[in-house]
Design a protein around this motif. Structure first.
Motif, PDB file in Angstrom:
ATOM      1  N   UNK A 148      -7.733   2.836   0.235  1.00 24.72           N
ATOM      2  CA  UNK A 148      -7.153   2.311   1.484  1.00 24.72           C
ATOM      3  C   UNK A 148      -8.134   2.272   2.649  1.00 24.72           C
ATOM      4  N   UNK A 149      -9.101   3.166   2.682  1.00 25.49           N
ATOM      5  CA  UNK A 149     -10.040   3.186   3.805  1.00 25.49           C
ATOM      6  C   UNK A 149     -10.863   1.907   3.855  1.00 25.49           C
ATOM      7  N   UNK A 150     -11.282   1.416   2.707  1.00 26.69           N
ATOM      8  CA  UNK A 150     -12.070   0.186   2.676  1.00 26.69           C
ATOM      9  C   UNK A 150     -11.194  -1.019   2.971  1.00 26.69           C
ATOM     10  N   UNK A 151     -10.038  -1.091   2.339  1.00 23.44           N
ATOM     11  CA  UNK A 151      -9.172  -2.258   2.496  1.00 23.44           C
ATOM     12  C   UNK A 151      -8.706  -2.396   3.945  1.00 23.44           C
ATOM     13  N   UNK A 152      -8.220  -1.321   4.535  1.00 22.47           N
ATOM     14  CA  UNK A 152      -7.687  -1.402   5.895  1.00 22.47           C
ATOM     15  C   UNK A 152      -8.778  -1.618   6.942  1.00 22.47           C
ATOM     16  N   UNK A 153      -9.991  -1.209   6.644  1.00 24.39           N
ATOM     17  CA  UNK A 153     -11.088  -1.470   7.568  1.00 24.39           C
ATOM     18  C   UNK A 153     -11.509  -2.931   7.524  1.00 24.39           C
ATOM     19  N   UNK A 154     -11.478  -3.534   6.351  1.00 22.42           N
ATOM     20  CA  UNK A 154     -11.947  -4.906   6.198  1.00 22.42           C
ATOM     21  C   UNK A 154     -10.916  -5.951   6.586  1.00 22.42           C
ATOM     22  N   UNK A 167     -17.608   2.098  -5.714  1.00 22.56           N
ATOM     23  CA  UNK A 167     -16.604   1.332  -6.463  1.00 22.56           C
ATOM     24  C   UNK A 167     -15.567   0.744  -5.509  1.00 22.56           C
ATOM     25  N   UNK A 168     -15.107   1.562  -4.577  1.00 21.15           N
ATOM     26  CA  UNK A 168     -14.123   1.065  -3.608  1.00 21.15           C
ATOM     27  C   UNK A 168     -14.718   0.011  -2.688  1.00 21.15           C
ATOM     28  N   UNK A 169     -16.014   0.121  -2.413  1.00 21.78           N
ATOM     29  CA  UNK A 169     -16.662  -0.882  -1.569  1.00 21.78           C
ATOM     30  C   UNK A 169     -16.582  -2.259  -2.211  1.00 21.78           C
ATOM     31  N   UNK A 170     -16.765  -2.319  -3.527  1.00 24.71           N
ATOM     32  CA  UNK A 170     -16.732  -3.605  -4.236  1.00 24.71           C
ATOM     33  C   UNK A 170     -15.300  -4.097  -4.410  1.00 24.71           C
ATOM     34  N   UNK A 171     -14.476  -3.271  -5.041  1.00 25.90           N
ATOM     35  CA  UNK A 171     -13.132  -3.730  -5.374  1.00 25.90           C
ATOM     36  C   UNK A 171     -12.208  -3.720  -4.155  1.00 25.90           C
ATOM     37  N   UNK A 172     -12.468  -2.832  -3.187  1.00 24.60           N
ATOM     38  CA  UNK A 172     -11.689  -2.851  -1.954  1.00 24.60           C
ATOM     39  C   UNK A 172     -11.923  -4.125  -1.164  1.00 24.60           C
ATOM     40  N   UNK A 173     -13.159  -4.627  -1.211  1.00 32.77           N
ATOM     41  CA  UNK A 173     -13.459  -5.896  -0.541  1.00 32.77           C
ATOM     42  C   UNK A 173     -12.696  -7.044  -1.192  1.00 32.77           C
ATOM     43  N   UNK A 174     -12.645  -7.043  -2.503  1.00 38.95           N
ATOM     44  CA  UNK A 174     -11.899  -8.093  -3.214  1.00 38.95           C
ATOM     45  C   UNK A 174     -10.416  -8.023  -2.872  1.00 38.95           C
ATOM     46  N   UNK A 222      -5.091 -15.404   0.872  1.00 32.24           N
ATOM     47  CA  UNK A 222      -4.205 -16.127  -0.035  1.00 32.24           C
ATOM     48  C   UNK A 222      -2.748 -15.743   0.214  1.00 32.24           C
ATOM     49  N   UNK A 223      -1.865 -16.650  -0.108  1.00 30.34           N
ATOM     50  CA  UNK A 223      -0.434 -16.431  -0.009  1.00 30.34           C
ATOM     51  C   UNK A 223       0.183 -16.568  -1.393  1.00 30.34           C
ATOM     52  N   UNK A 224       0.918 -15.559  -1.828  1.00 31.82           N
ATOM     53  CA  UNK A 224       1.468 -15.568  -3.173  1.00 31.82           C
ATOM     54  C   UNK A 224       2.689 -14.660  -3.204  1.00 31.82           C
ATOM     55  N   UNK A 225       3.591 -14.838  -4.172  1.00 34.04           N
ATOM     56  CA  UNK A 225       4.775 -13.976  -4.276  1.00 34.04           C
ATOM     57  C   UNK A 225       4.373 -12.523  -4.509  1.00 34.04           C
ATOM     58  N   UNK A 226       5.037 -11.635  -3.799  1.00 39.29           N
ATOM     59  CA  UNK A 226       4.743 -10.214  -3.936  1.00 39.29           C
ATOM     60  C   UNK A 226       3.582  -9.731  -3.088  1.00 39.29           C
ATOM     61  N   UNK A 227       3.093 -10.588  -2.198  1.00 41.42           N
ATOM     62  CA  UNK A 227       1.940 -10.212  -1.383  1.00 41.42           C
ATOM     63  C   UNK A 227       2.248  -9.023  -0.475  1.00 41.42           C
ATOM     64  N   UNK A 228       3.400  -9.050   0.154  1.00 48.04           N
ATOM     65  CA  UNK A 228       3.766  -7.954   1.056  1.00 48.04           C
ATOM     66  C   UNK A 228       3.919  -6.641   0.281  1.00 48.04           C
ATOM     67  N   UNK A 229       4.433  -6.723  -0.922  1.00 47.94           N
ATOM     68  CA  UNK A 229       4.574  -5.516  -1.726  1.00 47.94           C
ATOM     69  C   UNK A 229       3.209  -4.936  -2.075  1.00 47.94           C
ATOM     70  N   UNK A 230       2.264  -5.803  -2.477  1.00 50.99           N
ATOM     71  CA  UNK A 230       0.918  -5.334  -2.797  1.00 50.99           C
ATOM     72  C   UNK A 230       0.212  -4.778  -1.568  1.00 50.99           C
ATOM     73  N   UNK A 274      -1.134  -0.634  -1.010  1.00 47.86           N
ATOM     74  CA  UNK A 274      -2.460  -0.117  -0.666  1.00 47.86           C
ATOM     75  C   UNK A 274      -2.350   1.202   0.095  1.00 47.86           C
ATOM     76  N   UNK A 275      -1.298   1.356   0.882  1.00 49.28           N
ATOM     77  CA  UNK A 275      -1.136   2.568   1.688  1.00 49.28           C
ATOM     78  C   UNK A 275      -0.545   3.734   0.904  1.00 49.28           C
ATOM     79  N   UNK A 276      -0.203   3.528  -0.354  1.00 46.85           N
ATOM     80  CA  UNK A 276       0.426   4.595  -1.129  1.00 46.85           C
ATOM     81  C   UNK A 276      -0.432   5.865  -1.200  1.00 46.85           C
TER      82      UNK A 276
END
Length: 277
Positions: A154-160, A74-81, A89-97, A101-103
């Motif tokens: 976070x492992x998938x997101x930070x690796x990708x 599940x994380x492999x799919x949605x973490x990639x997205x 992409x650049x959008x308001x609140x990007x840095x907060x999101x 991820x590291x929470x």
């Protein structure tokens, strides 16, 4: 006549750094593993089999490895997205999101478990709407899956993320100019470049999920034969001074995790070699 001069390096040389690496890994990683294996080796074959083949323990294997594998997928799919959106992409609140991820890294696992129970219990904010629909999350195997998915994202997101940052958008534009559809570009251009990182993130999320304890015990309810995970049984045996049983279960989990990671790393090496990375 040629004179060979030894190149002087500012940083410490190979011999010193290799020695430090071997010492540190041996002290932190290999020594505890060796102690576990040596303790287990004192058991007879019958004692070891009796400890690892108990029906309650076998039920915990199915839940621990099955939920960990499903959560990692599940994380492999949605973490990639998530990683793609945060990078491309650049959008308001990007840095907060991105910080959000590291929470799961920063939050103690026990606190994460309590927070998940607050959300998904029968009287929780989300659980009160799910249970009338027949979806019980807390104190059910589904709750274990939710907890393992939470701590593994976070492992998938930070690796990708760094790999996606290095992937030039011009390659995708060139593919589109040559007439390729979006699906063809994704399958032929993007995914091959991301495959090694995808396998790395998947293996990290899987390894973390297999050994997770703190966040699961709160939301699972620890019901025998239903929501008990193997790490919980290891802790329970140790608290009951059944160190032999705890060592046997720990050794089996260690070997199973090692085999799974070996297979994934082999696939990662094959994918990197195939795509010339």
């Amino acid at each position: 006549m040629w004179v060979v001069r030894k190149r002087t390096q500012v940083m410490p040389g190979f011999g010193l750094t290799l020695g430090f690496t071997l010492f540190y890994l041996g002290l932190i990683v290999l020594l505890p593993m060796a102690a576990l294996l040596l303790y287990t080796a004192q058991l007879s074959g019958a004692q070891f089999w009796a400890a690892v083949s108990d029906p309650q323990v076998v039920a915990s294997y199915r839940l621990s490895f099955g939920a960990a594998l499903l959560a990692a997928l599940i994380n492999l799919v949605f973490g990639t997205v998530v990683a793609w959106v945060l990078v491309r992409y650049r959008f308001p609140g990007q840095r907060f999101l991105d910080a959000l991820v590291d929470l799961p890294f920063a939050m103690p696992t026990a606190v994460a478990g309590i927070a998940l129970v607050t959300l998904f219990a029968g009287n929780g904010w989300i659980g009160r709407w799910l249970e009338p629909l027949g979806l019980q999350v807390a104190y059910a195997p589904l709750g274990v899956l939710v907890a393992l998915t939470y701590i593994g994202l976070p492992f998938v997101v930070r690796t990708l993320q760094p790999v996606i940052q290095d992937l030039e958008p011009e390659l995708e534009e060139a593919s589109a100019i040559l007439g390729a559809s979006r699906w063809t570009t994704l399958r032929r251009v993007v995914l091959p470049a991301l495959t090694p990182a995808l396998l790395t993130g998947f293996s990290l999320a899987l390894a973390r999920a297999i050994g997770e304890y703190g966040s699961v015990i709160f939301i699972s309810g620890n019901i025998p034969f239903l929501t008990e995970i193997t790490p919980l049984l290891i802790v329970a045996k140790a608290e009951q001074y059944d160190y032999a049983g705890a060592a046997a279960l720990g050794t089996l989990m260690l070997l199973a995790a090692f085999v799974m990671l070996l297979l994934i790393n082999t696939l990662q090496w094959w994918a990197a070699r195939r795509h010339g990375q």
